[in-house]
Motif scaffolding. Sequence first.
Motif, PDB file in Angstrom:
ATOM      1  N   PHE A 232       0.817  -1.217   0.000  1.00 24.56           N
ATOM      2  CA  PHE A 232       0.000   0.000   0.000  1.00 24.56           C
ATOM      3  C   PHE A 232       0.847   1.262   0.000  1.00 24.56           C
ATOM      4  N   ARG A 233       2.174   1.128  -0.120  1.00 29.91           N
ATOM      5  CA  ARG A 233       3.056   2.272  -0.214  1.00 29.91           C
ATOM      6  C   ARG A 233       3.548   2.439  -1.655  1.00 29.91           C
ATOM      7  N   GLY A 234       3.956   3.653  -1.962  1.00 30.32           N
ATOM      8  CA  GLY A 234       4.517   3.952  -3.272  1.00 30.32           C
ATOM      9  C   GLY A 234       5.581   5.026  -3.150  1.00 30.32           C
ATOM     10  N   SER A 235       6.110   5.496  -4.260  1.00 29.15           N
ATOM     11  CA  SER A 235       7.131   6.538  -4.236  1.00 29.15           C
ATOM     12  C   SER A 235       6.546   7.827  -3.685  1.00 29.15           C
ATOM     13  N   SER A 236       7.404   8.548  -2.940  1.00 31.35           N
ATOM     14  CA  SER A 236       6.923   9.789  -2.324  1.00 31.35           C
ATOM     15  C   SER A 236       8.101  10.708  -2.051  1.00 31.35           C
ATOM     16  N   GLY A 237       7.809  11.974  -1.897  1.00 28.95           N
ATOM     17  CA  GLY A 237       8.850  12.936  -1.560  1.00 28.95           C
ATOM     18  C   GLY A 237       9.930  13.045  -2.601  1.00 28.95           C
ATOM     19  N   LEU A 238       9.579  12.877  -3.866  1.00 33.27           N
ATOM     20  CA  LEU A 238      10.596  12.879  -4.920  1.00 33.27           C
ATOM     21  C   LEU A 238      11.133  14.282  -5.207  1.00 33.27           C
ATOM     22  N   GLN A 239      10.434  15.304  -4.752  1.00 32.52           N
ATOM     23  CA  GLN A 239      10.901  16.684  -4.936  1.00 32.52           C
ATOM     24  C   GLN A 239      11.517  17.245  -3.656  1.00 32.52           C
ATOM     25  N   ASP A 240      11.758  16.385  -2.698  1.00 31.00           N
ATOM     26  CA  ASP A 240      12.227  16.844  -1.391  1.00 31.00           C
ATOM     27  C   ASP A 240      13.563  17.580  -1.528  1.00 31.00           C
ATOM     28  N   GLY A 241      13.611  18.816  -1.065  1.00 33.07           N
ATOM     29  CA  GLY A 241      14.829  19.625  -1.115  1.00 33.07           C
ATOM     30  C   GLY A 241      14.910  20.560  -2.292  1.00 33.07           C
ATOM     31  N   ASN A 242      14.041  20.393  -3.276  1.00 35.65           N
ATOM     32  CA  ASN A 242      14.111  21.214  -4.497  1.00 35.65           C
ATOM     33  C   ASN A 242      13.792  22.680  -4.232  1.00 35.65           C
ATOM     34  N   THR A 243      12.991  22.951  -3.227  1.00 36.62           N
ATOM     35  CA  THR A 243      12.573  24.332  -2.982  1.00 36.62           C
ATOM     36  C   THR A 243      13.506  25.065  -2.017  1.00 36.62           C
ATOM     37  N   SER A 244      14.520  24.387  -1.495  1.00 39.94           N
ATOM     38  CA  SER A 244      15.452  25.058  -0.591  1.00 39.94           C
ATOM     39  C   SER A 244      16.403  25.945  -1.390  1.00 39.94           C
ATOM     40  N   ASN A 245      17.075  26.834  -0.712  1.00 37.81           N
ATOM     41  CA  ASN A 245      18.005  27.751  -1.375  1.00 37.81           C
ATOM     42  C   ASN A 245      19.390  27.626  -0.737  1.00 37.81           C
ATOM     43  N   PRO A 246      20.365  27.037  -1.433  1.00 38.57           N
ATOM     44  CA  PRO A 246      20.252  26.462  -2.784  1.00 38.57           C
ATOM     45  C   PRO A 246      19.540  25.105  -2.734  1.00 38.57           C
ATOM     46  N   PRO A 247      19.036  24.631  -3.877  1.00 35.23           N
ATOM     47  CA  PRO A 247      18.340  23.340  -3.911  1.00 35.23           C
ATOM     48  C   PRO A 247      19.267  22.199  -3.463  1.00 35.23           C
ATOM     49  N   ALA A 248      18.677  21.198  -2.829  1.00 36.25           N
ATOM     50  CA  ALA A 248      19.439  20.037  -2.365  1.00 36.25           C
ATOM     51  C   ALA A 248      18.620  18.780  -2.615  1.00 36.25           C
TER      52      ALA A 248
ATOM     53  N   LYS B 104      -4.817 -10.541  18.315  1.00 32.52           N
ATOM     54  CA  LYS B 104      -5.437  -9.258  18.656  1.00 32.52           C
ATOM     55  C   LYS B 104      -4.366  -8.187  18.699  1.00 32.52           C
ATOM     56  N   TYR B 105      -4.525  -7.156  17.895  1.00 27.70           N
ATOM     57  CA  TYR B 105      -3.558  -6.073  17.835  1.00 27.70           C
ATOM     58  C   TYR B 105      -4.270  -4.795  17.392  1.00 27.70           C
ATOM     59  N   PRO B 106      -3.646  -3.621  17.549  1.00 27.33           N
ATOM     60  CA  PRO B 106      -4.304  -2.369  17.162  1.00 27.33           C
ATOM     61  C   PRO B 106      -4.649  -2.342  15.681  1.00 27.33           C
ATOM     62  N   THR B 107      -5.854  -1.903  15.381  1.00 32.71           N
ATOM     63  CA  THR B 107      -6.310  -1.832  13.981  1.00 32.71           C
ATOM     64  C   THR B 107      -6.579  -0.394  13.532  1.00 32.71           C
ATOM     65  N   ASN B 108      -6.431   0.563  14.460  1.00 32.75           N
ATOM     66  CA  ASN B 108      -6.655   1.969  14.126  1.00 32.75           C
ATOM     67  C   ASN B 108      -5.380   2.776  14.377  1.00 32.75           C
ATOM     68  N   VAL B 109      -4.298   2.306  13.831  1.00 35.51           N
ATOM     69  CA  VAL B 109      -3.008   2.940  14.061  1.00 35.51           C
ATOM     70  C   VAL B 109      -2.992   4.353  13.482  1.00 35.51           C
ATOM     71  N   HIS B 110      -2.418   5.276  14.250  1.00 37.13           N
ATOM     72  CA  HIS B 110      -2.292   6.665  13.792  1.00 37.13           C
ATOM     73  C   HIS B 110      -1.154   6.730  12.776  1.00 37.13           C
ATOM     74  N   HIS B 111      -1.502   6.498  11.515  1.00 38.05           N
ATOM     75  CA  HIS B 111      -0.494   6.429  10.456  1.00 38.05           C
ATOM     76  C   HIS B 111      -1.172   6.767   9.136  1.00 38.05           C
ATOM     77  N   ARG B 112      -0.681   7.812   8.494  1.00 36.71           N
ATOM     78  CA  ARG B 112      -1.349   8.331   7.308  1.00 36.71           C
ATOM     79  C   ARG B 112      -1.475   7.274   6.207  1.00 36.71           C
ATOM     80  N   ALA B 113      -0.376   6.650   5.848  1.00 33.83           N
ATOM     81  CA  ALA B 113      -0.415   5.704   4.723  1.00 33.83           C
ATOM     82  C   ALA B 113      -1.272   4.487   5.029  1.00 33.83           C
ATOM     83  N   ALA B 114      -1.234   4.026   6.292  1.00 30.42           N
ATOM     84  CA  ALA B 114      -1.992   2.828   6.643  1.00 30.42           C
ATOM     85  C   ALA B 114      -3.482   3.087   6.738  1.00 30.42           C
TER      86      ALA B 114
END
Length: 539
Positions: free
Chosen positions: A144-160, A427-437
């Motif tokens: 249920f995960r995929g690529s993410s944050g591919l532009q991370d650092g591009n908006t910094s000055n200078p870009p990183a 028996k385990y938590p099923t409402n985990v506080h996690h955006r992707a899950a």
Amino acid sequence: MVNSIGSPTHTSASHADHQPVRFVHTFSEAGRLLPSASQWSSIELDFHLAPQSNTTYDSLPSQYSKSFDYELVITDKKWFKSFVYVSIFMLLVILAIVLLVRFLPNKHKHHGNSKNITLALNQALMFFDAQKSGNYPSSSPVKFRGSSGLQDGNTSNPPADLKGGFYDSGKNIKFSFPIAYTITLLSWTVIEYHDKYGSIATDLAGEIVAALSAASIVFKEDTGYSIKLIQSAEKLFEVATKNNTGHHHGTYTEVEDCGGEARMYYNSSGYQDELIWGGTWLFFATGNTSYLGYATGNFNAAEGEETASEQGVFYWNNKLTANAVLLTKLRYFHDLGYPYEVGLGSSSKKIDLLICSYLSHKIYNRTPGGLILLRPDHGEPLQFAATTSFLGKLYSDYLELLGRSGVNYILGDNPMKMSYMVGFGNKYPTNVHHRAASIPWDDQHYSCPEGDRWLHSKDPNPNILYGAMVAGPDKFDNFLDDRDKPWFTEPTIASNAGLVAALVALHDPPYRSSDSNDNNLGIDLNGIFENLQLVPPAT
């Protein structure tokens, strides 16, 4: 006792007029001779199984059952001895079966527990797959995960280029401070217990370990890469420990441009423990005793900086306890003497007292279910219990080389009868506080405001975040499986690093043949010392 019908002597089968009955048994209470098909020797056996009855043969029968005294007349010693030998043999066989049945369940339980630890460890490692940022591998078991944050650092000055790394918890945020702690802790488990990793879901463990690329000792066989790691670490340590008018010592969260909003989540309370932590690991990586000199020489200063609420706690903000364990191992197995003995002695004394305090119910409170509460007023008790379990087991292994646990609570042995590791147990938590899950995997992009409808939903997470250890119960063992209450249900990479460390330490070592000279603890006694060529300090 006399034979029946007043016979004062043994009744013998030699009386021909008693044929065809050749053998008889006499029962003093029965008052008559009973025919027997058995051949007995002429030895009288008196089985006093109960006190003798005073009732004679002509008395009225009692309404209660009676005990009898038996007087047996046997005629053949050879057959009797055979009978005795066979009886003894049968008793020994029965005894052996009873003992076997008695001890087999323990052995089975041991292997079952080991199997559970292996499963738990694999799932705990899988959680780090779910936390990856950047280009996401299609081979990942977390679908249920995929690529993410591919532009991370591009908006910094200078870009990183800041792609990659790990998201900290259920939020899509990367923090350098807990990531560095996580990498160091997991790398430490590889150094100490690398044999045990051989028996875990090798490709998954290898992928996770490969991503944790900060420990040069782990990657010692890749010489070029290891050297780069050491060189970078040495340069950074030099800058961090520089003491001149142009350099200010302090925590990263004191500086707005550095700490920024991170201080709301991971506010550092001091820096001395991190500096001696870095110096200790650099010493093990290089063998340069100047780093050890820094670590031992500043150990007391780090102790003075330690806050009262964090004493004895090992987590992302306090490395002092773990550092003391490392220096204690050095003192036990590779004591360098002067001028390091004061710092090493302080470390081992601290650890001796601390391990004893873990066992004391008077020093640290516990929940009614037995979970140790190292920081009862700060929440997230499981991460502290996990690292305590790791340090305790590691130190125990050290002592065993010289001459149980919070983990059980985490995995389900608690009043809630719930595993606090997602996906483990029934028996385990099923409402985990996690955006992707918590957001359905439907190839659709959702903004943060759009994601709030799942945050506040009462439905279970559509995706199982295998291996994630949630924050845990309150100090009364109560736990609410509520996505909107992250102080119960949010996992973090720093917490899971402690869980992995504890599970690896508790995991059964790989099988060793009986003629092996290796210890049977699964711990590498000398691996951490390989680089100690005792390079003299730079002058």
